[in-house]
Design a protein around this motif. Structure first.
Motif, PDB file in Angstrom:
ATOM      1  N   GLU A  17     -54.938  76.906  62.860  1.00 26.02           N
ATOM      2  CA  GLU A  17     -55.740  76.285  63.911  1.00 26.02           C
ATOM      3  C   GLU A  17     -57.039  75.737  63.318  1.00 26.02           C
ATOM      4  OE1 GLU A  17     -56.329  79.030  67.085  1.00 26.02           O
ATOM      5  OE2 GLU A  17     -54.192  79.134  67.585  1.00 26.02           O
ATOM      6  N   VAL A  18     -57.485  74.632  63.872  1.00 28.28           N
ATOM      7  CA  VAL A  18     -58.702  73.968  63.394  1.00 28.28           C
ATOM      8  C   VAL A  18     -59.819  74.255  64.392  1.00 28.28           C
ATOM      9  CG1 VAL A  18     -59.741  71.770  62.736  1.00 28.28           C
ATOM     10  CG2 VAL A  18     -57.305  72.179  62.315  1.00 28.28           C
ATOM     11  N   PRO A  19     -60.760  75.139  64.065  1.00 26.66           N
ATOM     12  CA  PRO A  19     -61.806  75.487  65.027  1.00 26.66           C
ATOM     13  C   PRO A  19     -62.615  74.283  65.520  1.00 26.66           C
ATOM     14  CG  PRO A  19     -61.759  77.070  63.230  1.00 26.66           C
ATOM     15  CD  PRO A  19     -60.833  75.958  62.840  1.00 26.66           C
ATOM     16  N   ALA A  20     -62.812  73.290  64.663  1.00 22.29           N
ATOM     17  CA  ALA A  20     -63.593  72.120  65.062  1.00 22.29           C
ATOM     18  C   ALA A  20     -62.839  71.206  66.012  1.00 22.29           C
ATOM     19  CB  ALA A  20     -64.021  71.339  63.821  1.00 22.29           C
ATOM     20  N   CYS A  21     -61.518  71.380  66.111  1.00 23.34           N
ATOM     21  CA  CYS A  21     -60.673  70.544  66.973  1.00 23.34           C
ATOM     22  C   CYS A  21     -59.786  71.471  67.793  1.00 23.34           C
ATOM     23  CB  CYS A  21     -59.815  69.583  66.149  1.00 23.34           C
ATOM     24  SG  CYS A  21     -60.744  68.532  65.014  1.00 23.34           S
ATOM     25  N   PRO A  22     -60.314  72.060  68.852  1.00 26.06           N
ATOM     26  CA  PRO A  22     -59.551  73.062  69.610  1.00 26.06           C
ATOM     27  C   PRO A  22     -58.183  72.542  70.037  1.00 26.06           C
ATOM     28  CG  PRO A  22     -61.835  73.012  70.341  1.00 26.06           C
ATOM     29  CD  PRO A  22     -61.669  71.857  69.400  1.00 26.06           C
ATOM     30  N   GLY A  23     -57.169  73.387  69.792  1.00 22.39           N
ATOM     31  CA  GLY A  23     -55.805  73.031  70.149  1.00 22.39           C
ATOM     32  C   GLY A  23     -55.043  72.310  69.059  1.00 22.39           C
ATOM     33  N   TRP A  24     -55.717  71.933  67.993  1.00 25.53           N
ATOM     34  CA  TRP A  24     -55.072  71.231  66.893  1.00 25.53           C
ATOM     35  C   TRP A  24     -54.851  72.173  65.718  1.00 25.53           C
ATOM     36  CZ3 TRP A  24     -57.562  65.728  65.949  1.00 25.53           C
ATOM     37  CH2 TRP A  24     -57.265  64.904  67.053  1.00 25.53           C
ATOM     38  N   THR A  25     -53.802  71.851  64.949  1.00 26.47           N
ATOM     39  CA  THR A  25     -53.553  72.499  63.675  1.00 26.47           C
ATOM     40  C   THR A  25     -53.977  71.549  62.552  1.00 26.47           C
ATOM     41  OG1 THR A  25     -51.329  71.579  63.463  1.00 26.47           O
ATOM     42  CG2 THR A  25     -51.554  73.675  64.677  1.00 26.47           C
ATOM     43  N   VAL A  26     -53.930  72.056  61.333  1.00 24.31           N
ATOM     44  CA  VAL A  26     -54.238  71.197  60.191  1.00 24.31           C
ATOM     45  C   VAL A  26     -53.271  70.011  60.147  1.00 24.31           C
ATOM     46  CG1 VAL A  26     -54.289  71.098  57.666  1.00 24.31           C
ATOM     47  CG2 VAL A  26     -55.314  73.049  58.864  1.00 24.31           C
ATOM     48  N   ARG A  27     -52.012  70.263  60.451  1.00 18.39           N
ATOM     49  CA  ARG A  27     -51.029  69.186  60.481  1.00 18.39           C
ATOM     50  C   ARG A  27     -51.392  68.143  61.535  1.00 18.39           C
ATOM     51  NH1 ARG A  27     -46.846  67.583  63.250  1.00 18.39           N
ATOM     52  NH2 ARG A  27     -44.957  66.756  62.258  1.00 18.39           N
ATOM     53  N   ASP A  28     -51.929  68.587  62.676  1.00 21.31           N
ATOM     54  CA  ASP A  28     -52.335  67.656  63.731  1.00 21.31           C
ATOM     55  C   ASP A  28     -53.481  66.759  63.266  1.00 21.31           C
ATOM     56  OD1 ASP A  28     -50.429  68.745  65.433  1.00 21.31           O
ATOM     57  OD2 ASP A  28     -51.862  70.140  66.363  1.00 21.31           O
ATOM     58  N   VAL A  29     -54.365  67.294  62.445  1.00 22.77           N
ATOM     59  CA  VAL A  29     -55.437  66.466  61.886  1.00 22.77           C
ATOM     60  C   VAL A  29     -54.839  65.320  61.075  1.00 22.77           C
ATOM     61  CG1 VAL A  29     -57.336  66.431  60.215  1.00 22.77           C
ATOM     62  CG2 VAL A  29     -57.195  68.276  61.896  1.00 22.77           C
ATOM     63  N   ALA A  54     -51.952  63.941  61.563  1.00 23.64           N
ATOM     64  CA  ALA A  54     -51.385  62.993  62.520  1.00 23.64           C
ATOM     65  C   ALA A  54     -52.479  62.128  63.136  1.00 23.64           C
ATOM     66  CB  ALA A  54     -50.624  63.752  63.604  1.00 23.64           C
ATOM     67  N   HIS A  55     -53.623  62.732  63.438  1.00 23.14           N
ATOM     68  CA  HIS A  55     -54.717  61.970  64.052  1.00 23.14           C
ATOM     69  C   HIS A  55     -55.277  60.909  63.109  1.00 23.14           C
ATOM     70  CE1 HIS A  55     -58.379  60.798  65.999  1.00 23.14           C
ATOM     71  NE2 HIS A  55     -59.117  61.368  65.060  1.00 23.14           N
ATOM     72  N   VAL A  56     -55.574  61.277  61.870  1.00 24.55           N
ATOM     73  CA  VAL A  56     -56.154  60.275  60.962  1.00 24.55           C
ATOM     74  C   VAL A  56     -55.148  59.163  60.682  1.00 24.55           C
ATOM     75  CG1 VAL A  56     -57.841  61.859  59.953  1.00 24.55           C
ATOM     76  CG2 VAL A  56     -55.587  61.605  58.865  1.00 24.55           C
ATOM     77  N   ARG A  99     -57.419  61.332  75.486  1.00 26.77           N
ATOM     78  CA  ARG A  99     -55.994  61.019  75.645  1.00 26.77           C
ATOM     79  C   ARG A  99     -55.496  60.154  74.489  1.00 26.77           C
ATOM     80  NH1 ARG A  99     -57.698  60.425  81.087  1.00 26.77           N
ATOM     81  NH2 ARG A  99     -57.784  58.150  80.872  1.00 26.77           N
ATOM     82  N   TRP A 100     -56.349  59.246  74.035  1.00 28.63           N
ATOM     83  CA  TRP A 100     -55.993  58.375  72.905  1.00 28.63           C
ATOM     84  C   TRP A 100     -55.761  59.214  71.645  1.00 28.63           C
ATOM     85  CZ3 TRP A 100     -59.767  56.987  68.894  1.00 28.63           C
ATOM     86  CH2 TRP A 100     -59.303  56.009  67.997  1.00 28.63           C
ATOM     87  N   THR A 101     -56.670  60.111  71.347  1.00 32.52           N
ATOM     88  CA  THR A 101     -56.500  60.941  70.153  1.00 32.52           C
ATOM     89  C   THR A 101     -55.325  61.904  70.303  1.00 32.52           C
ATOM     90  OG1 THR A 101     -58.142  62.546  70.936  1.00 32.52           O
ATOM     91  CG2 THR A 101     -58.943  60.777  69.523  1.00 32.52           C
ATOM     92  N   ALA A 102     -55.124  62.415  71.525  1.00 33.91           N
ATOM     93  CA  ALA A 102     -53.998  63.321  71.747  1.00 33.91           C
ATOM     94  C   ALA A 102     -52.670  62.613  71.502  1.00 33.91           C
ATOM     95  CB  ALA A 102     -54.042  63.880  73.170  1.00 33.91           C
ATOM     96  N   MET A 103     -52.598  61.315  71.822  1.00 29.37           N
ATOM     97  CA  MET A 103     -51.365  60.570  71.589  1.00 29.37           C
ATOM     98  C   MET A 103     -51.061  60.456  70.093  1.00 29.37           C
ATOM     99  SD  MET A 103     -48.704  59.101  72.645  1.00 29.37           S
ATOM    100  CE  MET A 103     -49.004  58.957  74.404  1.00 29.37           C
ATOM    101  N   HIS A 104     -52.099  60.363  69.261  1.00 25.13           N
ATOM    102  CA  HIS A 104     -51.872  60.342  67.813  1.00 25.13           C
ATOM    103  C   HIS A 104     -51.091  61.576  67.379  1.00 25.13           C
ATOM    104  CE1 HIS A 104     -55.833  57.851  67.353  1.00 25.13           C
ATOM    105  NE2 HIS A 104     -54.808  57.096  67.705  1.00 25.13           N
ATOM    106  N   VAL A 105     -51.456  62.695  67.951  1.00 24.15           N
ATOM    107  CA  VAL A 105     -50.825  63.960  67.576  1.00 24.15           C
ATOM    108  C   VAL A 105     -49.450  64.097  68.218  1.00 24.15           C
ATOM    109  CG1 VAL A 105     -51.039  66.473  67.736  1.00 24.15           C
ATOM    110  CG2 VAL A 105     -53.059  65.071  67.199  1.00 24.15           C
ATOM    111  N   ARG A 106     -49.392  63.843  69.525  1.00 23.92           N
ATOM    112  CA  ARG A 106     -48.136  64.063  70.256  1.00 23.92           C
ATOM    113  C   ARG A 106     -47.012  63.156  69.742  1.00 23.92           C
ATOM    114  NH1 ARG A 106     -50.308  63.827  74.730  1.00 23.92           N
ATOM    115  NH2 ARG A 106     -49.890  61.667  75.327  1.00 23.92           N
ATOM    116  N   SER A 107     -47.335  61.926  69.424  1.00 21.12           N
ATOM    117  CA  SER A 107     -46.295  60.988  69.010  1.00 21.12           C
ATOM    118  C   SER A 107     -45.734  61.299  67.623  1.00 21.12           C
ATOM    119  CB  SER A 107     -46.838  59.553  69.035  1.00 21.12           C
ATOM    120  OG  SER A 107     -47.889  59.393  68.093  1.00 21.12           O
ATOM    121  N   ARG A 108     -46.401  62.168  66.868  1.00 20.19           N
ATOM    122  CA  ARG A 108     -45.949  62.506  65.513  1.00 20.19           C
ATOM    123  C   ARG A 108     -45.565  63.982  65.380  1.00 20.19           C
ATOM    124  NH1 ARG A 108     -49.788  58.631  65.534  1.00 20.19           N
ATOM    125  NH2 ARG A 108     -49.364  56.771  64.247  1.00 20.19           N
ATOM    126  N   ARG A 109     -45.510  64.679  66.488  1.00 18.50           N
ATOM    127  CA  ARG A 109     -45.329  66.128  66.438  1.00 18.50           C
ATOM    128  C   ARG A 109     -43.993  66.541  65.845  1.00 18.50           C
ATOM    129  NH1 ARG A 109     -48.663  68.924  70.588  1.00 18.50           N
ATOM    130  NH2 ARG A 109     -50.070  68.955  68.802  1.00 18.50           N
TER     131      ARG A 109
END
Length: 244
Positions: free
Chosen positions: A30-42, A44-46, A77-87
């Protein structure tokens, strides 16, 4: 002028090499600076940021989201889509996609290739600053500090400090003098009402919303910090301290 393309490429390499050396458990941290995200989600976001910047679909309201809760929700919602679409994709595929979009984006950053007509004026610096922030978010989650002298860290500080000055001006708040890394400068207009001294890394993390309001208040202030605290970061400050 900063070498945006070179700095982005360097930060891309640093984060990619960090990610490629991780096992499954570390990627799921889990990434404390990005609640609800994992390192892998980071990762996906970038990747999503690079894709949107290259295509001209970067969230146009990002610079003003601090003023409007509806824009802030749309940004989330925009950033969440970066993560969700690559999950459901493996990290190797995400990194390969990111590398492909980076190759499209980087020539745009110095103006070698025109940016899409729909891109906002600040799009050239935003992906670089965002990547700098998330490089350290991932390192913080892994408890592997580093890259504090990376070019992206220094440029990220400059970009987020400038953004602070814009918020101060829009809100009619007095200017703030900043001291970090042997430099001293003012953000905002008019005579600074206070001075804040911190390391360049600490100031960067605070300005990018990675410190609680109590942590920012506890920094070395000369003058009253209160008029500046509500505008200090463009994102909600965390509820719990981040130790990095």
């Amino acid at each position: 002028m900063a070498d945006l393309a070179g700095i982005y490429a360097d930060a891309h390499r640093r984060l990619r090499e960090l990610l490629e050396g991780l096992d499954t458990a570390a990627l799921a941290a889990e990434v404390p600076a990005c609640p609800g995200w994992t390192v892998r989600d980071v990762a996906a976001h970038v990747t999503g940021v690079a894709a949107d910047a290259a295509r001209g679909t970067y969230f146009a309201g990002a610079a003003d989201a601090w003023t409007d809760s509806r824009l802030a929700a749309a940004r989330d919602r925009w950033t969440a889509m970066h993560v969700r679409s690559r999950r459901d994709r493996p990290l190797s595929a995400i990194v390969a996609e990111w590398t492909g979009w980076a190759a499209v984006l980087e020539p745009m950053l110095p103006g070698t290739v025109p940016v899409p007509p729909s891109a906002p004026a600040w799009m050239l610096s935003a992906p670089v600053a965002d990547l700098a922030v998330h490089l350290h978010d991932a390192r913080g989650a892994l408890r592997r500090p580093g890259d504090r002298d990376a070019p992206a860290t220094g440029l990220g500080l400059r970009i987020y400090a400038h953004w602070l000055g814009e918020r101060l001006n829009q809100a009619g708040c007095p200017a703030l003098r900043l001291r970090a890394g042997g430099r001293e400068w003012a953000e905002g207009s008019g005579r600074p009402a206070a001075t804040l001294t911190a390391s360049a890394f600490e100031l960067f993390r605070a300005l990018s919303g990675r410190r609680t309001i109590e942590q920012v208040r506890a920094l070395a202030w000369d003058g009253d910090p209160e008029p500046h605290l509500g505008l200090f970061a463009p994102y909600p400050m965390p509820a719990s301290p981040l130790a990095e």
